[in-house]
Design a protein around this motif. Structure first.
Motif, PDB file in Angstrom:
ATOM      1  N   GLN A  68       2.237   1.748  -3.489  1.00 37.65           N
ATOM      2  CA  GLN A  68       1.197   2.248  -4.378  1.00 37.65           C
ATOM      3  C   GLN A  68       0.945   3.732  -4.151  1.00 37.65           C
ATOM      4  O   GLN A  68       0.792   4.495  -5.102  1.00 37.65           O
ATOM      5  N   GLN A  69       0.923   4.152  -2.891  1.00 41.54           N
ATOM      6  CA  GLN A  69       0.721   5.567  -2.591  1.00 41.54           C
ATOM      7  C   GLN A  69       1.879   6.406  -3.097  1.00 41.54           C
ATOM      8  O   GLN A  69       1.685   7.502  -3.616  1.00 41.54           O
ATOM      9  N   GLU A  70       3.082   5.872  -2.969  1.00 39.94           N
ATOM     10  CA  GLU A  70       4.260   6.606  -3.437  1.00 39.94           C
ATOM     11  C   GLU A  70       4.232   6.760  -4.949  1.00 39.94           C
ATOM     12  O   GLU A  70       4.531   7.814  -5.496  1.00 39.94           O
TER      13      GLU A  70
ATOM     14  N   GLU B 229       0.828  -1.203   0.000  1.00 41.59           N
ATOM     15  CA  GLU B 229       0.000   0.000   0.000  1.00 41.59           C
ATOM     16  C   GLU B 229       0.866   1.260   0.000  1.00 41.59           C
ATOM     17  O   GLU B 229       0.571   2.229  -0.701  1.00 41.59           O
TER      18      GLU B 229
END
Length: 149
Positions: free
Chosen positions: A138-140, A135
């Motif tokens: 993915q956010q990065e 997660e």
């Protein structure tokens, strides 16, 4: 400077692995402020494990050097684990559900659901550390200005 070589492989039942595990536990107890229990383990179980090691070794000085290196390695492992925990714990707290207390990630009992539509849904799978790391990645990647290879 001489290189210290440990018996390889360290089997589950070897006195070397037993001494390493005991010393690692002693280090953890000290980190947690449980000095009395650490001293008890050191004077009883660890002393017995060291005696078994010394009985199987021919050279006392070389044996003592190996034991010292083993203890240094285990102390370093505990210190590294502490640093890793300091880094990961705040990150994991950011991803924890709001109802979980910040110091505990233990699973909680699910509330009884009385709505028939909600009770038919399968329970969500438990999330592990790998899920949190995925997660974060993915956010990065989704962050504005993130250069993609």
């Amino acid at each position: 400077m001489s290189t210290v070589i440990f018996p390889s492989p360290l089997s589950e039942s070897s006195p070397w692995s037993e001494a390493g595990e005991l010393y690692r536990r002693i280090c953890m107890l000290r980190v947690r402020g449980q000095g009395v229990e650490a001293a008890r383990l050191q004077s009883n179980e660890l002393a017995n494990a060291i005696d078994r090691i010394r009985e199987s070794e021919l050279d006392g000085a070389e044996c003592d050097a190996k034991i010292g290196a083993l203890f240094a390695r285990e102390a370093e492992r505990v210190a590294d684990a502490g640093v890793l925990a300091e880094i990961l714990l705040p990150l994991l707290r950011d991803f924890a559900p709001a109802e979980v207390p910040p110091a505990s990630f233990a699973p909680r009992a699910r509330p009884v659901v009385s709505d028939p539509v909600l009770s038919r849904r399968p329970p969500a799978p438990a999330r592990g550390i790998a899920d949190f790391i995925d997660e974060m990645i993915q956010q990065e990647r989704a962050a504005p200005g993130h250069a993609r290879p």
